[in-house]
Each structure stands twice: as C-alpha cells, then as structure tokens.
Design an enzyme around this catalytic site. Structure first.
Site, PDB file in Angstrom:
ATOM      1  N   LYS A 260       0.201   2.951  -0.641  1.00  0.00           N
ATOM      2  CA  LYS A 260       0.506   3.041   0.782  1.00  0.00           C
ATOM      3  C   LYS A 260       0.335   4.484   1.202  1.00  0.00           C
ATOM      4  CE  LYS A 260       3.594  -0.793   1.102  1.00  0.00           C
ATOM      5  NZ  LYS A 260       4.953  -1.217   0.971  1.00  0.00           N
ATOM      6  N   HIS A 261       0.305   4.700   2.507  1.00  0.00           N
ATOM      7  CA  HIS A 261       0.105   6.065   2.966  1.00  0.00           C
ATOM      8  C   HIS A 261       1.307   6.933   2.644  1.00  0.00           C
ATOM      9  CE1 HIS A 261      -3.666   5.323   4.829  1.00  0.00           C
ATOM     10  NE2 HIS A 261      -3.181   4.281   5.478  1.00  0.00           N
ATOM     11  N   ARG A 262       1.024   8.193   2.381  1.00  0.00           N
ATOM     12  CA  ARG A 262       2.074   9.152   2.128  1.00  0.00           C
ATOM     13  C   ARG A 262       2.899   9.291   3.398  1.00  0.00           C
ATOM     14  NH1 ARG A 262       3.997  10.680  -2.489  1.00  0.00           N
ATOM     15  NH2 ARG A 262       2.562  12.172  -3.357  1.00  0.00           N
TER      16      ARG A 262
END
Ligand SMILES: *[C@@H]1O[C@H](CO)[C@@H](O)[C@H](O)[C@H]1NC(C)=O
Ligand SMILES: *[C@@H]1O[C@H](CO)[C@@H](O)[C@H](O)[C@H]1NC(C)=O
Ligand SMILES: *[C@@H]1O[C@H](CO)[C@@H](O)[C@H](O)[C@H]1NC(C)=O
Ligand SMILES: *[C@@H]1O[C@H](CO)[C@@H](O)[C@H](O)[C@H]1NC(C)=O
Ligand SMILES: *[C@@H]1O[C@H](CO)[C@@H](O)[C@H](O)[C@H]1NC(C)=O
Length: 627
Positions: A260-262
């Site tokens: 997932k995105h940071r």
C-alpha cells in the site's frame, strides 16, 4: 481549426459510448459494493487484519495509569491514547487492540499527575494475544517494570507471499517448458512439411502450431515508430511491469502495508509504479512523435491529435474515479477532479507540446557531430531543458515560499498528529492548500494515505495540481531516455552506458536532497507531494530498470518480455478495465474470512493474473484499445 478538429469524426461517438459503458458498469458495481459493506460490519467484534490483542494488567492497583502509543512509522508524532486502566479489582485486565504492522513505543503514564511510569518498544505481530504487565520491580525503591508477554502466538503473515512466489515460479517453469516443447513441435512441423505439406498446413490452421511463429511483424506500435524493422519490446515490457504492479496494488495488494502507499514520507512497492508509468510514457512520446514527424505529418496536425487524446484521457479518468453519477444524474457537487488518468493526460499534453515546439527533426540515422559529441542528446534540446528547469523552479518557489494561512511557509509534513500535532490542518503544505483553494475541499481526494498513520482530517489529493510539474519532469526524463534510444539507435553500448550514467546521476541528486534518510532530508521522498526527490529517486530506478530490460529483451533477446509485454501493449484497456470491473466476479468474490491476508492475496493475485491473461488474449487477437 474547424477542419482540423478531430471530434468531427466518429471519434466523438466512440468516446461517448466508452464513457456510457464505464458509467453503467461502475454504477451497478457500486451497488454491489454497498451491500458488501453491510455484511462486513457485522463482524466488527473480531480482530481485523494487521491487529493484535493486548491485555493490560495493573499490578499497581489501586493506582491507575494510561497507556499511550506511537508507531515507529509516525515521524515526530504525538502519543495517542491506547487504553486506560480502570479495572475494578487487581485480578482483572483491560483489553486493547494494537497495530501489528510496525514496531511501536508504548508510554505508560500515571493518571494522577501524568508522570511517566515506564516505556516499552515492541513489535506486535498479527492476531497475536499479548499481555502487558505493569508492576513494581523493587518494592523498596518503587521501580516500575513493564513487560510484554505472549499469551498466544501470532500468525506468520508473510507466509502467503512466499507460497504465492513459489506458485508463480512453478507456473513460469511449466510455461517455459510448454513453449520449449511447442518450439520443438515447430521443428517437427517443419520436418513434416518437407514430407507432407498439406497435412502440416492443416495442423497449423488448427492452432497446434507455434503461437510465436508470427509474433511481432504486425505490432502496431513498432510499425508506427519506425519504418525499419527495429522493435523495442523493452518499452512495452517496462510499461506492462509497472501497470501490473499498479493493478495488483490498486486491488489491495493482499492487504499488506508494503503493497500500500506509504503514509507520508518514504517508499513502498506501491509508490514505485506510477512514476515509472509516467517515465515510460515520456519515452514513448519521443519515439512516436519522431516517427510521425519523419513520416511527414505536420506539427499542427500532431498537436491536435495530442490534444484530443489528452481530453479523452481526462474525461475517461473523470468517469473512472467518480461514482457520483450513480447517486443521481446531477450529483456533481463532490466529484473528484484530479486522478491518475487526469494526471497522465495533462503530463502527456505538456510534454508532447514541449516536444513538438522544440524538436528538431534529425535525420535517421543521426550523424555523430564532433563538437558536442558526448552530450549532444542533451545539448541539442537546450530550450526544452530551460523550460523544464523554469517549471521546476516554479515548483520549488510555490512549495517553499507560498504563504499558507495557519501553517508555516514551506511546510512539507503530513499535519494531523505529525510534527507533535502543531499543524493538524496543514497536510501537504502549499500543495494541499492550492488544491483546496482551486478545486475546493469537496473536489479533492477524501481518504489520503496520511490518515492511516497520521490521523489527518483534511482532504488531500495525491494527484493534485502542484504535483503536475514534477510528473512533467518525470516524463521529461523518460523523454530523455527516448532521445537516447533514437540518437544511438543500434549502438547498444552507447545506450546502456547512457542509461546507467543517468541512473547514477539521478541517484546522486536524490542522495543529496534526502540526505539518504526518509524523513530528515532537505526534501524527503514523498509520493503524496510528488516531491522532486521522489522524481529523481524513481528516475534513478527507472533508468536502471530500463537498462536491464533493454539489455535482456532488445539487446540479448534472452527474454521476450512476457508476461508483462502484453498488458504493456494494451495499457489503457487494462487500466480502465481493472478499475471499472473491480467488483465483479473473477476479480472479486466474497471471501470466507475477510480478515485473512492469504485470502486477500489470493484474490488480488488471481485478479491481476486474469488481467494479464486478458491482455495476452487481446494481443493474440490483435485487439488494442488506442485513444
Ligand atoms: C507522560 O508523562 C511525561 C512526563 O513524565 C510527559 O512528558 C508526557 O507528555 C506524558 N505523555 C502524554 C501522552 O501525556
Ligand atoms: C531493590 O533496590 C535496593 C536499593 O537499590 C537494592 O538494594 C535491592 O537489591 C533491590 N532488590 C531487588 C530485588 O532488585
Ligand atoms: C488471550 O489470552 C488470554 C490469556 O491466555 C485469554 O484469557 C484470552 O481469552 C485470550 N483472548 C483471545 C481473544 O483469544
Ligand atoms: C482544523 O480543522 C478542524 C475542522 O475543520 C477545526 O475544528 C480545527 O479547529 C482546526 N484546527 C486548527 C489548529 O486550525
Ligand atoms: C485519531 O483517530 C482516532 C480514530 O480515528 C481517534 O479515536 C483519536 O482520538 C485520534 N487521535 C487524535 C490525536 O486526534
């Protein structure tokens, strides 16, 4: 202009049909989605993915305390309340649910006087059952000890990834063996043909022949960019690779945090792919515009074409990310305006215009001019570089000098509980401010990744307006890769050396900008802001990866680029398709246990593989969606 306007033709009808299809399919899928949400909410009493149970035992009873927590992922954050010990007797315990993704610090403060009793740093694991014991370690000195004990072992969450990896390796081996045998079959066919031509033709026509035999000669992509039969499979392979990771990540990435995105600064696998996609778009822009100009198309004609494509891409993007119209024909009041395809469309328009404005049509092959031999692929395009540098200066000025009411100037942080909670509404600094000012709060993305860790409340758009400048820079660096490919056509060593040099150069810039750390640098790597260090870091990776793929696929021909090559040839279809059909059967089904990484991973990998398969079939049938 009236005549040149391509919308006069069937293009418009085609666009309208596409948009209505997207509208129809996503509306019916959004209703499926809302039903599913109901069935999920019933199980809220259980632990969710990435959570663990913590029982809190107070041996200091009747003294009371509060347990605070802070994730290691959360840079300079406030402590948040986890639980208060308010049990009635000294044998009972309180229950808290803790985050099991990242290590965290627990701070235990006495409720009376808010003094710190102790502090523990611990990494909880998924679905574990832990106990925190707070007790006097030495009754005479009143030293207090906090210990964490495992009651029930956690599950090993990453095991499904390892299993999936081996499954894919097995599939790969089976497929390569299969294609090897097919090639043997070709040899047999060839031998047969010598002896019995009619029989072999029948065999081939019944599709028993090698599917690879006729591959490539009809590739539309390559046919357009150069009359000579040089084909660059590496570009499509690279594009396909980023696209496939993008699809997997968008489908949820098995629910793992690293897919997932940071939350704010830093990189995960999910943060890699969008800039790569932009990069390779830049490369393709140079190749296709060069070939079309060489064929004698006028720049104006090409510009109208580019403009029309950008408009289509923007509109499709608008329809794909908004399901507002499902709620009623005119519920446009909280439509999200910017998004991935919109960003691509604007970047495409700007970079293509830049290319059309300043490109000098070079003869093919390009003569190696002595005066600026080494850097001629850069120096010959100095006006473009000048404009890009001015644009970048604009980004730096806006980011660091624009006064934002209520926030420090030049703020790059996430707001929320970050920066010790001093600027809760400053998420994204100038970039967020510009979006909220220009587009309006309701028209930007409402669930930015920063609210996962940093508890932010203001909406923030990771594909916002200010970031366009840096995605133009990214595409421009990709354009540079395209220039290298055209300049040094068939001089593989020159191309590889230049890709490598650019990669090192970009790496050095990133190292300086970030001071090699994720949070402490001058400009941290940040996907939400599309910071310049993010662009240089990803360009460093992109040049390196492109070098590898170019070497393997186009120079040595060790690898045909499969399976990534096929989605790379049909990227718009796969991107739009995966978004629109997200909630339909082969891509999503009702999981038995919706809180299991293994099931999420299976579902997401199956969905992604199906898109690869679809792309493969369409490639074989020579169906390409080109706008
Ligand atoms: C816990 O107590 C310490 C002082 O002992 C204080 O500095 C800290 O802010 C307290 N933590 C919270 C979350 O209030
Ligand atoms: C408790 O602290 C005292 C004073 O520091 C020390 O003498 C004693 O050994 C400690 N007892 C334990 C069980 O650690
Ligand atoms: C966690 O462990 C404790 C102690 O072993 C036990 O009493 C409790 O039921 C467990 N909780 C869950 C949800 O398994
Ligand atoms: C942040 O925004 C919220 C909601 O709009 C508001 O209640 C709060 O006072 C704001 N905080 C600051 C520090 O401006
Ligand atoms: C963070 O969010 C949670 C729920 O989303 C809330 O309970 C908590 O109070 C928030 N923390 C702060 C410091 O605002």
């Amino acid at each position: 202009m009236g005549l040149a306007w391509p919308c006069a033709s069937a293009h418009c009808l085609c666009l309208v049909v596409t948009l209505s299809l997207i509208l129809l399919v996503s509306c019916s899928s959004s209703s499926i989605n809302s039903q599913r949400a109901d069935s999920l909410s019933k199980r809220s009493t259980h632990l969710k993915m990435d959570q663990a149970l913590l029982l809190i035992h107070n041996e200091l009873f009747p003294e009371k305390f509060t347990v605070y927590w802070r994730s290691d992922q959360c840079y300079q954050c406030l402590y948040q309340t986890l639980a208060k010990s308010d049990q009635r007797s000294d044998r009972a315990s309180d229950v808290a649910v803790v985050d099991a993704r990242h290590p965290m610090t627990l701070q235990i403060n006495a409720t009376s006087g808010n003094t710190e009793l102790c502090r523990v740093h611990y990494r909880f694991r998924e679905f574990g059952n832990y106990s925190l014991w707070v007790k006097n370690s030495n009754s005479s000195t009143k030293d207090i000890a906090c210990n964490i004990i495992i009651n029930q072992n956690p599950v090993y969450t990453n095991l499904p990834i390892v299993i999936a990896f081996f499954i894919y390796v097995a599939i790969f081996i089976v497929l390569s063996l299969g294609s090897f045998l097919l090639r043997l079959n070709t040899v047999q066919n060839w031998l047969c043909k010598r002896m019995n031509p009619v029989e072999t033709d029948r065999l081939i026509n019944s599709e028993l022949g090698s599917p690879r035999a006729d591959l490539g000669s009809q590739d539309p992509h390559f046919a357009t960019w150069n009359a000579a039969p040089q084909r660059l499979r590496s570009l499509d392979t690279f594009r396909g690779l980023s696209l496939i990771i993008m699809v997997f990540v968008n489908y949820g990435g098995g629910g793992y945090w690293f897919f997932k995105h940071r939350s704010w600064n830093g990189l995960t696998i999910a943060d890699l792919v969008f800039p790569w996609f932009v990069f390779i778009m830049g490369t393709s822009i140079h190749l296709s515009l060069t070939s079309m100009l060489r064929k004698g198309n006028s720049k104006w004609k090409l510009f109208w074409k580019v403009l029309w494509r950008s408009i289509q891409l923007f509109l499709i993007g608008l329809f794909v990310i908004n399901e507002n119209y499902c709620r009623g024909p005119l519920s446009w009041n909280d439509i999200r305006i910017m998004g991935v395809l919109q960003r691509l469309s604007i970047t495409y328009l700007v970079v293509s215009a830049l290319e059309l404005l300043f490109t000098k049509l070079l003869p093919d092959p390009v003569p190696q001019n002595r005066t600026c031999f080494l850097l001629q692929d850069v120096i010959c395009y100095w006006p473009q570089w000048l404009i890009v540098i001015v644009l970048e200066a604009g980004w730096l000025c806006l980011t660091f000098l624009l006064p934002v009411p209520g926030c420090p100037t030049g703020y790059l942080g996430p707001g929320g509980i970050g920066d010790f909670g001093k600027y809760p509404n400053c998420t994204g600094g100038a970039a967020g401010y510009i979006d909220r000012l220009v587009l309006g709060e309701d028209h930007v993305y409402q669930h930015p990744s920063s609210n996962v860790v940093y508890n932010t409340t203001v909406p923030y758009d990771p594909e916002g307006i200010l970031g366009i400048i840096n995605s133009v820079v990214m595409a421009f660096l990709g354009l540079q890769a395209g220039k290298i490919l055209v300049f040094y056509k068939n001089q593989h060593k020159q191309v590889l050396v230049r890709f490598f040099t650019w990669s090192v150069f970009m790496g050095v810039i990133s190292a300086i900008l970030t001071k090699c750390s994720s949070n402490e640098g001058f400009i941290p790597v940040n996907k939400n802001l599309w910071s310049i260090s993010y662009v240089t870091t990803l360009a460093c990776f992109a040049f390196f990866l492109l070098m590898l793929i170019y070497f393997l696929v186009d120079v040595k021909k060790f690898w045909m680029g499969g399976p990534f090559f096929y989605p790379g040839m049909n990227s718009i279809l796969v991107y739009v398709g995966h978004e629109v059909f997200e909630n339909y059967f082969p891509f999503k089904w009702k999981m038995q246990d919706s809180q299991s990484h293994a099931q999420h991973l299976t579902q997401n990998l199956v969905a992604t593989s199906i898109w690869v398969l679809i792309a493969y079939i369409l490639y074989k049938k020579k169906i390409f969606w080109k706008i």
